[in-house]
Motif scaffolding. Structure first.
Motif, mmCIF file in Angstrom:
data_model
loop_
_atom_site.group_PDB
_atom_site.id
_atom_site.type_symbol
_atom_site.label_atom_id
_atom_site.label_comp_id
_atom_site.label_asym_id
_atom_site.label_seq_id
_atom_site.Cartn_x
_atom_site.Cartn_y
_atom_site.Cartn_z
ATOM 1 N N ARG A 1 0.830 -1.205 0.000
ATOM 2 C CA ARG A 1 0.000 0.000 0.000
ATOM 3 C C ARG A 1 0.866 1.258 0.000
ATOM 4 N N SER A 2 1.920 1.223 0.782
ATOM 5 C CA SER A 2 2.808 2.378 0.852
ATOM 6 C C SER A 2 3.564 2.591 -0.456
ATOM 7 N N MET A 3 3.969 1.493 -1.094
ATOM 8 C CA MET A 3 4.701 1.609 -2.362
ATOM 9 C C MET A 3 3.794 2.096 -3.501
ATOM 10 N N LEU A 4 2.513 1.777 -3.423
ATOM 11 C CA LEU A 4 1.586 2.313 -4.417
ATOM 12 C C LEU A 4 1.522 3.837 -4.316
ATOM 13 N N ALA A 5 1.621 4.361 -3.085
ATOM 14 C CA ALA A 5 1.654 5.815 -2.921
ATOM 15 C C ALA A 5 2.921 6.391 -3.553
ATOM 16 N N VAL A 6 4.048 5.678 -3.402
ATOM 17 C CA VAL A 6 5.283 6.109 -4.068
ATOM 18 C C VAL A 6 5.102 6.059 -5.583
ATOM 19 N N GLY A 7 4.453 4.977 -6.062
ATOM 20 C CA GLY A 7 4.210 4.852 -7.489
ATOM 21 C C GLY A 7 3.343 5.975 -8.035
ATOM 22 N N GLU A 8 2.340 6.394 -7.255
ATOM 23 C CA GLU A 8 1.485 7.507 -7.692
ATOM 24 C C GLU A 8 2.300 8.790 -7.835
ATOM 25 N N HIS A 9 3.220 8.992 -6.905
ATOM 26 C CA HIS A 9 4.083 10.178 -6.977
ATOM 27 C C HIS A 9 4.961 10.125 -8.231
ATOM 28 N N LEU A 10 5.567 8.983 -8.499
ATOM 29 C CA LEU A 10 6.453 8.862 -9.659
ATOM 30 C C LEU A 10 5.675 8.949 -10.969
ATOM 31 N N ALA A 11 4.447 8.415 -10.981
ATOM 32 C CA ALA A 11 3.635 8.520 -12.197
ATOM 33 C C ALA A 11 3.232 9.971 -12.440
ATOM 34 N N ALA A 12 2.876 10.683 -11.363
ATOM 35 C CA ALA A 12 2.502 12.086 -11.510
ATOM 36 C C ALA A 12 3.681 12.926 -12.010
ATOM 37 N N PHE B 1 8.085 -2.782 -10.663
ATOM 38 C CA PHE B 1 9.098 -3.264 -11.594
ATOM 39 C C PHE B 1 10.412 -2.487 -11.428
ATOM 40 N N LEU B 2 10.532 -1.818 -10.284
ATOM 41 C CA LEU B 2 11.783 -1.206 -9.855
ATOM 42 C C LEU B 2 12.209 -1.858 -8.546
ATOM 43 N N THR B 3 13.474 -1.719 -8.197
ATOM 44 C CA THR B 3 13.912 -2.089 -6.856
ATOM 45 C C THR B 3 13.692 -0.875 -5.950
ATOM 46 N N PHE B 4 13.850 -1.081 -4.643
ATOM 47 C CA PHE B 4 13.725 0.048 -3.719
ATOM 48 C C PHE B 4 14.773 1.107 -4.029
ATOM 49 N N ALA B 5 15.999 0.665 -4.328
ATOM 50 C CA ALA B 5 17.076 1.614 -4.626
ATOM 51 C C ALA B 5 16.752 2.420 -5.882
ATOM 52 N N GLU B 6 16.189 1.772 -6.897
ATOM 53 C CA GLU B 6 15.853 2.485 -8.133
ATOM 54 C C GLU B 6 14.721 3.470 -7.911
ATOM 55 N N ALA B 7 13.732 3.070 -7.115
ATOM 56 C CA ALA B 7 12.630 3.981 -6.819
ATOM 57 C C ALA B 7 13.143 5.203 -6.066
ATOM 58 N N ARG B 8 14.069 4.981 -5.116
ATOM 59 C CA ARG B 8 14.621 6.105 -4.366
ATOM 60 C C ARG B 8 15.450 7.003 -5.284
ATOM 61 N N ALA B 9 16.229 6.389 -6.178
ATOM 62 C CA ALA B 9 17.063 7.177 -7.088
ATOM 63 C C ALA B 9 16.225 8.054 -8.011
ATOM 64 N N ALA B 10 14.988 7.638 -8.275
ATOM 65 C CA ALA B 10 14.117 8.409 -9.165
ATOM 66 C C ALA B 10 13.528 9.627 -8.473
ATOM 67 N N LEU B 11 13.669 9.711 -7.126
ATOM 68 C CA LEU B 11 13.128 10.844 -6.378
ATOM 69 C C LEU B 11 14.166 11.960 -6.315
#
Length: 880
Positions: free
Chosen positions: A680-691, A703-713
């Protein structure tokens, strides 16, 4: 029309897979007969003139589409400029005999070879004959088998183009095919060569039983040679075409020296591509060896990457968990973090938690445990087979065989590291104190277990205003710290099953004859869930479930438009169990609370069929509890023969066994609860990255790792807190995710995942299939009883329909499967042991079950009448 020497691997869209490979081989200095490619642009022009776009859009089913497209292509004239270029290029080759081969853009790919899907024409002589062969190659893109193969591999018909290869014909004295890895055992660096006199067509088409050679490519040693019957040979005919020649002289058609030369050449091709190859070859009258084709071997399971030397032994986590599909990248990352927490309990935690423990590897989107150290230690050889027999009996058989392999001899003789690790684990989960609590009484123990769910809920809470970076940090901390919490249930389970073994010893009753004691165990969250779902079916309004398709039921539920009681009751069920799902160990997959279609389909199945001619599952469960009490009394009576104290201790032991045995399912229940909260928390991160335009959809975050998701922020350190291994900050990740989704979908279509695999590619089980007498399949006894009925083979429980009394035949199960158990007459599983999930739940429901039946889903067909003997561990096929 480029020559082979002008073609490289980057020209796939222009020249197709076959020509791209032949160009690569030519440029690498390998012996390829000269030739050229008629590019896909020529096909595009003809297809456009033939109106193929309208044919594809019109559909008409695979067969109808194939026939219509072929007819259009064969009837459409070849454009004059194309015909002129073909004639000129043919004359430049010398105007002699050539081979004309199809080269599609969706051919000879790393994931789908399309071997034999398009046509080849040999010994073509004359410009008119070459033009005719080219036209037929274009049409072969639309054979029934090619269309069906593309549909099975998810390849868009409209996006496929075809080029044509024309190359000088080799008038072969002997020819055939070669795999640079053994396709039967999976063993790499073991070339398998099939050879027959004449052109290779006889071997490729399967018209002969060829001579077979197996060569160790590392040493050049010929390991095996077998003469085939070679009843015919295909020979080139002067003036064009081929003929079949019968009465081929006996004897091997290759010498050992030629087999070694072929294997050496194959090794060069494999080194060039970095992967095993399927090669077609020929030897001409002068004794010169030629390569006429090479493509990747797509059926081999990819090897886990390792930096460790020597032979390694890998055990599939996916197979053990009944999850045959691959895991999403974030799902893999979540398990690595959780496993790092587990390894830390034993004193072997990795320096970087996100890397996972050293004994965990990955390949094919699946996780593997490296068992080599355990297999090569004296203590491991005592413990590992016993553990596997409880949860994965077929793997235990494989491990027993591997212990005789001299390459895996014992090198770790001391037991001190194992004892120290076990002591650390016991101390960190407070094993002695919790065993004493369990012995004192179930009330306090069960209260502790119930409190764990509430503690996990508190740990999962994230402030509403948390930033995406804070959510990622929180998720990684929770996952890395989850295992110590959920495994704290195990002292109670260990106490229960330890006392079960004690009762067997005190009473003299073998454990196998005491299985009824384990029926209808209380406090099992999976059986409680299943029975609650069954009870729910009896409380809600039945009409929409009997009348509407599942997708409509799901839409109405999401809109709050189901009848009031159904809407309320289903919401309540999902409130308690909505964190569960099929393949629920994968953080990246939706939970039932997100997509209730599976649960609604099960309810519809219950309401449409009920249970024919027998008691309801809740009645069966109560009856099982009564049978268990009777079994306890019988065992106690046997123990009393040795004295009243012995009988009293046996009764105490079995009472505790029944009190704690059901908790076996609780650690996974709590782990999945954790994964659902993190999701549920990662979906909120996904919404931010999609926006932000980084992802196309919020769900793409999995389809990202945690490190990749963080690097995208913006402004985030990819390696923060040591959980990730870092990486370059990401910009637009949509292309990366699309590629990973495509790879995931390809892997999801893989039908076979090895249970155990060696680092040289060998799949030990492929070398020794376990079968009983003809007409009977043997596995492991899992739940006593005998039942005869029609089989229902189910590969995926989502949308599966099981009539009452049908025998469920499946690869394996996790809790997402178990609602099907309530209407099943019996159970047959390819995986598992006596203590695996499916076996435990089958016993609790009193369903006869046999597990660990090799290739059950292939060898048993839906509708076949079979007899399952859950005590003997056999499945007998009666009729199709």
């Amino acid at each position: 029309m480029p020559r082979f020497s002008e073609i490289d691997a980057g020209m796939l869209a222009e020249v197709g897979g076959k020509a791209a490979h032949l160009g690569e081989l030519t440029r690498a200095g390998l012996p390829v007969p000269p030739g050229w490619a008629l590019t896909t642009e020529a096909y595009r022009r003809v297809a456009e003139a033939a109106g193929l776009a309208e044919v594809i859009a019109g559909g008409g089913g695979a067969t109808g589409l194939a026939g219509a497209a072929r007819t259009r292509l064969l009837e459409t004239p070849v454009p004059a400029e194309v015909a002129g270029a073909v004639v000129a290029a043919y004359e430049e080759l010398g105007g002699g005999p050539v081979a004309v081969r199809s080269s599609a853009t969706a051919e000879d790919l790393p994931f789908a070879s399309f071997a034999g899907q398009q046509d080849t024409y040999l010994n073509v002589v004359g410009a008119d004959a070459v033009l005719d062969a080219v036209r037929r190659c274009w049409a072969s893109l639309w054979t029934d088998r090619a269309v069906a193969y593309r549909e099975a591999n998810g390849i868009d018909h409209a996006g496929v183009r075809i080029a044509v290869v024309v190359q000088v014909m080799v008038d072969a004295r002997v020819a055939g095919v070669m795999f640079t890895a053994n396709p039967l055992t999976g063993r790499r660096h073991e070339a398998v060569i099939d050879a027959s006199p004449g052109l290779g067509e006889a071997v490729v088409s399967g018209a002969v039983n060829p001579d077979r050679f197996v060569v160790d490519t590392a040493t050049g040693r010929v390991l095996d040679r077998h003469e085939g019957d070679k009843r015919l040979a295909v020979r080139a005919v002067p003036g064009g075409g081929t003929r079949r020649e019968e009465h081929v002289p006996a004897g091997l058609c290759l010498t050992d020296a030629q087999a070694r030369d072929l294997a050496g050449l194959g090794a060069r091709v494999e080194r060039h591509y970095g992967a095993p190859q399927d090669i077609e070859w020929a030897i001409d009258d002068a004794g010169r060896l030629w390569l006429t084709q090479a493509r990747p071997v797509t059926t081999l399971f990819p090897l886990p990457e390792t930096t460790r030397e020597g032979l390694r032994v890998y055990f599939s986590v996916n197979v053990a968990q009944g999850v045959m599909r691959p895991l999403t990248p974030m799902g893999l990352a979540a398990i690595r973090l959780t496993a790092a927490g587990a390894a830390r309990l034993f004193g072997y935690g990795p320096a970087v938690p996100g890397d996972g423990p050293a004994f965990m590897a990955e390949s094919g989107g699946r996780l593997w445990l490296d068992l080599t150290t355990a297999l090569r230690s004296r203590a491991g050889r005592m413990i590992l087979p016993r553990m596997l027999r409880l949860g994965e009996a077929r793997a235990a058989v494989v491990v027993d065989r591997l212990m005789t392999d001299p390459r895996l001899s014992v090198i770790h003789t001391t037991r001190r590291p194992v004892v120290r690790a076990a002591a650390r684990f016991a101390r960190r989960i407070h094993l002695p104190a919790r065993v004493l609590r369990a012995l004192a009484g179930p009330r306090g123990s069960h209260a502790y277990v119930r409190g764990l769910g509430e503690r996990i809920d508190r740990r999962l809470r994230v402030p509403a205003g948390a930033t995406p970076a804070q959510r990622l940090d929180h998720a990684e901390r929770v996952l890395a710290g989850t295992f110590p919490l959920v495994v704290s249930v195990m002292p109670f389970v260990i106490t229960g099953y330890g006392l079960f073994a004690l009762a067997a010893r005190l009473s003299g009753v073998p454990l196998g004859e005491m299985q009824d004691v384990l029926r209808s165990l209380p406090a099992n969250p999976t059986t409680e869930m299943d029975l609650e779902l069954w009870a729910l079916a009896g409380r809600i309004e039945p009409e929409p479930f009997r009348e509407l398709p599942v997708h409509e039921l799901a839409r109405r539920y999401r809109d709050g438009a189901l009848p009031p009681k159904a809407q309320r009751e289903i919401a309540g069920f999902l409130g308690r169990y909505g964190h569960r799902g099929v393949a629920e160990i994968d953080l990246g997959l939706p939970r039932w609370s997100e997509d209730p279609a599976h649960i609604l389909g099960v309810l519809a199945n219950y309401l449409r069929t009920g249970v024919a001619d027998g008691p309801a599952p809740d009645e069966l469960f109560d009856r099982g509890a009564a049978d268990a009490e009777a079994a306890v009394a019988a065992v106690v009576a046997r123990a009393r023969r040795g004295g009243r104290l012995r009988g009293a201790v046996t009764r105490f032991a079995l009472r505790r066994t029944r009190a704690y045995g059901g908790l076996r399912e609780m650690p996974k229940f709590l782990l999945v609860q954790t994964l659902a909260g993190v999701r549920r928390s990662m979906l909120a991160v996904g919404e931010h990255l999609a926006a932000a335009g980084v992802l196309a959809d919020p769900d793409d975050v999995f389809f990202l790792t945690f490190a990749e998701a963080r690097a995208a922020l913006p402004g985030c350190d990819p390696g923060r807190d040591g959980y990730g291994t870092g990486g370059e900050p990401g910009g637009d990740l949509r292309e990366l995710v699309a590629g990973r989704r495509a790879a995931y979908e390809r892997e999801a279509r893989r039908r076979h995942v090895p249970r155990v695999m060696l680092s040289d590619g060998t799949e030990p089980e492929a070398q020794a299939a376990a079968t009983a007498e003809p007409g009977s399949l043997r596995g492991s006894a899992a739940s006593a009883g005998t039942v005869t009925g029609p089989a229902r083979v189910v590969l995926d429980p989502v949308g599966a329909h099981l009539e009452p009394g049908e025998i469920l035949v499946c690869p394996s199960t996790d809790p997402g499967w178990t609602p099907l158990f309530l209407t099943a007459g019996g159970l047959v599983m390819e995986m598992g042991g006596a203590m695996s999930h499916g076996a435990v739940v089958a016993r609790e429901y009193g369903i006869p079950a046999v597990v660990g039946v090799a290739d059950a889903t292939r060898r048993i067909t839906t509708g076949a009448r079979i007899t399952v003997d859950g005590a003997a561990g056999t499945v007998t096929l009666q009729e199709a």
